[in-house]
Design a protein around this motif. Structure first.
Motif, PDB file in Angstrom:
ATOM      1  N   GLY A  16      -8.934   5.270   2.080  1.00 56.04           N
ATOM      2  CA  GLY A  16      -8.403   5.509   0.761  1.00 56.04           C
ATOM      3  C   GLY A  16      -9.090   6.692   0.111  1.00 56.04           C
ATOM      4  N   PHE A  23      -8.541  -2.245  -0.921  1.00 55.62           N
ATOM      5  CA  PHE A  23      -8.317  -2.902   0.370  1.00 55.62           C
ATOM      6  C   PHE A  23      -9.677  -3.264   0.927  1.00 55.62           C
ATOM      7  CE2 PHE A  23      -8.165  -2.972   4.951  1.00 55.62           C
ATOM      8  CZ  PHE A  23      -7.053  -3.750   5.224  1.00 55.62           C
ATOM      9  N   MET A  67       0.827  -1.201   0.000  1.00 56.19           N
ATOM     10  CA  MET A  67       0.000   0.000   0.000  1.00 56.19           C
ATOM     11  C   MET A  67       0.861   1.251   0.000  1.00 56.19           C
ATOM     12  SD  MET A  67      -3.335  -0.859   2.381  1.00 56.19           S
ATOM     13  CE  MET A  67      -2.504  -1.617   3.774  1.00 56.19           C
ATOM     14  N   VAL A 107      -1.691  -1.013  -4.280  1.00 50.82           N
ATOM     15  CA  VAL A 107      -2.970  -1.599  -3.893  1.00 50.82           C
ATOM     16  C   VAL A 107      -4.094  -0.653  -4.295  1.00 50.82           C
ATOM     17  CG1 VAL A 107      -4.386  -2.410  -1.971  1.00 50.82           C
ATOM     18  CG2 VAL A 107      -1.926  -2.882  -1.998  1.00 50.82           C
ATOM     19  N   VAL A 165      -4.527   4.054  -0.994  1.00 56.82           N
ATOM     20  CA  VAL A 165      -5.365   3.051  -1.658  1.00 56.82           C
ATOM     21  C   VAL A 165      -6.498   3.749  -2.405  1.00 56.82           C
ATOM     22  CG1 VAL A 165      -6.855   1.043  -1.260  1.00 56.82           C
ATOM     23  CG2 VAL A 165      -4.767   1.340   0.090  1.00 56.82           C
ATOM     24  N   THR A 172     -11.176   1.720  -0.104  1.00 57.80           N
ATOM     25  CA  THR A 172     -11.119   0.908   1.109  1.00 57.80           C
ATOM     26  C   THR A 172     -12.534   0.498   1.484  1.00 57.80           C
ATOM     27  OG1 THR A 172     -11.065   2.954   2.415  1.00 57.80           O
ATOM     28  CG2 THR A 172      -8.976   1.857   2.021  1.00 57.80           C
TER      29      THR A 172
END
Length: 770
Positions: A515, A473, A465, A470, A497, A500
């Motif tokens: 994120g 998540f 991350m 990423v 991210v 999320t």
């Protein structure tokens, strides 16, 4: 009709660095635990919801406690729960709710300034919420729109490995199996879980030495043991029902040795509330020998015990089980030669320095060992969260192998798992490094080729991350931000991210450190009734000793918008892949999920029938059941583990992070730690008075804890109240998650990659905050 209430969202955060401090307790549980349980249940759930929940928890036709993984006895009390189990159920069964109106009033930036304790006290999440990119507030979203968004984001990834699927130990077996199937059907083994941060070291060591990464004992073995060694564990707070098992063993004649840097009330005297002697009598004194070891000194201790046994054997004393060693083990000669090679004077000087114990104390333990036929060693995070954790646990296995204490009644290894189904999740395939056999069986059952490349564990996921690798998540339960090490690094990583997603029952810090976009999906809890087309459904869990049993929710959900974890996974699976070759819609029937489990995972044959038995069934365990060891050698392996112990520069202490008694993992129930004499505060650091005098730390003074690590990055936990406390010399202690900021991401255990939360070198600087 379910009556719901809303906590006063304007309640200020309580001060957490100005506690009342008294002497630590000398006994645990008793009347105060009963009264505290009643208070928590009443405050959160009320009588109408609280009483049915407490009468059903841990019962054979009820639901499994969402707290620890300690097993249930076959014969159960009507109140088969502990104080911390009551707190966990009360938080889950609460009448208080958090919905769209709450989020409309509170910007995410403001919520991020609140403590985890304040966030968790708001109540149960009741509807899906979405934080758009650049948005300041979460806003309502439909389930269909939320799942469509996740599916679209996953499909848009450059690689399936751009997704990370995290799992908490609360997730039931059926959801965990479906969840890992979804990740692998997508094409990734990025399945980090909370095991990576706690008992991964146990699994690594036990798999190498015994061939099975789980404990080998049953509850009956604990009751039948002659000697129980409880190392690096505090059952009185973390697994209180274990105290009943220790009491039963003690009353049957067992002796108990406690190995810990702190004296813990539960291991001194247990006042069992199920018996009159625990309520009005003196209770049961549990510990026969207390070895107050330095933090990180357990490898040195077990090495010293093993050396004394080997020396006695060389003198011709009958202290080893030679028949067992010769028949069932490999590597004994290399192990014994290495351990006996160090000159005696140097060996004992190092042992006493590393452990803080005298040779006489170690010899007292050995005398208890040689007079005991059946020995169980129990341990928890105190052994698993160091750089040298895997060698330490391998040395524990060496110790047990020497006298044949594996694969016979009343003896064996007992890693005590911390969360109610964390072991079951791993059994179901939540693992970033799955075996080829598991992947072969999974692919054959569902008609696809699972990915073979190993995925990210928790530490590697945070690194990925941080690198911006990423895009999605997805967390099935838990509080990843607060549970993970190196808080500032973890939060920075999470903000990189794209999306999320958190499947949750209650608000926590991971919902406000997001994120670019974020979703909160409200899930049914363990205690909630799970209905599908009017018919009740139930799940299964696995306890710390490999017992699998059913869990039936009993309470009406507080909202129709709470979904089961299985339904969330299958809804996403259908959107991503359709219903061929995997029938995601069919998984609405949990029996069909269990049939798939039975086809893939050994030990679950005829799963549906066995799970319907009252009390469930026991999974096979080759070392325990028939002294068969599925290791690389086909035998139980002795290992050579070296002499490592933490080294602390002058003027510093070695800090271990730990729980308070009003806490379960990252969930804070209250601000007291009754057994350690702390009331109404959490930002405290426990320091031995002699260490404090040398460092100029006055009792009641305020200090910043500054972590020292080789990367040069400052890690500071500000304004902790100094509490003079009977810790081992050279060792200090403070609560997490407040001190996770001090645990470097790159400081991990060899082999297991577990963060070293029990080995944090800190210095103390006067606090500048007022």
């Amino acid at each position: 009709m379910v009556v719901v209430t809303h906590q006063d969202s304007e309640t200020p955060d309580p001060v957490q660095d100005d506690p009342e401090v008294g002497p630590p307790a000398r006994s645990a549980v008793g009347v105060p635990a009963v009264l505290n349980s009643v208070r928590h249940v009443g405050d959160q759930a009320g009588v109408r919801r609280g009483l049915p929940a407490m009468l059903a928890v841990n019962q054979k036709r009820g639901f499994d406690c969402p707290g620890c993984a300690w097993p249930d006895p076959d014969k159960r009390h009507k109140a088969e729960f502990c104080e911390n189990g009551a707190k966990a159920v009360a938080e889950e069964a609460t009448r208080h709710t958090v919905g769209a109106d709450f989020f409309a009033r509170h910007p995410v930036a403001t919520l991020a300034e609140r403590s985890g304790y304040w966030l968790g006290r708001r109540g149960r999440l009741t509807e899906p919420m979405y934080l758009p990119e650049g948005g300041t507030h979460y806003e309502p979203i439909t389930w269909d729109a939320a799942l469509d968004m996740i599916a679209e984001e996953l499909r848009s990834l450059d690689s399936p490995d751009g997704a990370v699927f995290y799992t908490s130990g609360r997730t039931g077996n059926e959801a965990a199996f479906a969840y890992q199937l979804l990740a692998r059907r997508l094409g990734t083994n990025n399945l980090p879980d909370c095991s990576n941060m706690c008992h991964e070291s146990s699994g690594s060591a036990l798999t190498e030495t015994l061939g099975v990464g789980k404990g080998s004992v049953s509850l009956e073995d604990v009751h039948q043991a002659d000697l129980l060694i409880v190392a690096g564990q505090n059952p009185g707070t973390n697994h209180p029902r274990m105290l009943s098992a220790l009491e039963k063993a003690k009353r049957a004649g067992a002796r108990i040795v406690t190995v810990n840097p702190l004296p813990e009330a539960g291991m001194i005297t247990f006042r069992n509330p199920q018996h009159a002697r625990g309520l009005v009598g003196r209770g049961t004194e549990l510990t026969d020998l207390f070895l107050q070891i330095k933090v990180g000194g357990d490898l040195a201790l077990f090495s010293a015990v093993d050396r004394l046994l080997l020396e006695a054997d060389r003198r011709g004393e009958d202290v080893l089980d030679r028949e067992f060693v010769e028949t069932f083990t490999h590597g004994f000669e290399e192990f014994s030669q290495a351990l006996l090679s160090e000159p005696e004077t140097e060996f004992w000087e190092r042992t006493e320095r590393d452990t803080g114990l005298s040779r006489a104390q170690v010899e007292e333990l050995v005398a208890m060992v040689t007079s005991s036929e059946r020995i169980v060693v129990c341990w928890a995070m105190g052994l698993t969260q160091h750089r040298h954790s895997v060698p330490t646990i391998r040395e524990v296995v060496n110790f047990l192998l020497l006298r044949g204490n594996v694969g016979r009644p009343g003896a064996g290894v007992c890693p005590v798992r911390g969360h109610s189904n964390v072991q079951g999740d791993r059994t179901m395939g939540i693992f970033e490094r799955p075996s080829e056999a598991f992947l072969d069986a999974l692919g054959a059952e569902f008609g696809f080729e699972p990915p073979r490349e190993h995925g990210h564990d928790t530490v590697e996921a945070i690194r990925a991350m941080s690198r911006g690798e990423v895009g999605v998540f997805f967390a099935m339960g838990g509080n990843f931000v607060s549970a993970s090490p190196d808080t500032e690094v973890t939060e920075e990583a999470m903000r990189r991210v794209g999306l999320t997603v958190h499947v949750s029952t209650k608000l926590n810090r991971s919902h406000v450190i997001t994120g670019a976009r974020a979703l909160i999906l409200p899930a049914l809890a363990r205690s909630d009734r799970d209905l599908y087309e009017g018919r009740p459904r139930w799940v299964t869990v696995e306890d710390s000793m490999g017992e699998v049993h059913a869990s039936h929710g009993v309470l009406p959900p507080l909202s129709e918008h709470m979904w089961s974890e299985v339904d969330i996974v299958r809804g996403l699976g259908r959107r991503l892949f359709g219903n061929s070759p995997i029938d995601w819609d069919g998984m609405a029937d949990y029996d069909r999920v269990r049939d798939h489990v039975a086809a893939v995972i050994p030990g679950f044959e005829d799963f549906n029938a066995k799970a319907r038995r009252p009390g469930g069934f026991t999974l096979p365990h080759a070392p325990r059941d028939d002294r068969r060891f599925p290791t690389a050698t086909g035998l139980a392996n002795f290992t050579v583990n070296g002499t490592y112990a933490p080294r602390v520069p002058e003027g510093r202490l070695l800090l271990q992070t730990l729980r308070s008694h009003d806490q379960y993992n990252t969930t804070i129930y209250g601000l007291d730690d009754r057994y350690r004499g702390i009331k109404d505060g959490r930002r405290v650091v426990l320091v031995n008075p002699e260490d404090a005098a040398e460092l100029g730390l006055v009792d009641g003074a305020y200090t910043d804890l500054v972590g020292e690590w080789s990367d040069g990055r400052e890690r500071r936990a500000p304004r902790f109240r100094v509490v003079h406390y009977p810790t081992a010399r050279g060792s200090a202690a403070a609560y997490y998650p407040e001190t996770n900021v001090l645990v470097p991401l790159d400081s991990t255990a060899e082999v297991s990659n577990t963060p070293t939360s029990k080995s944090v070198v800190v210095r103390f600087e006067p606090s500048t905050e007022g």
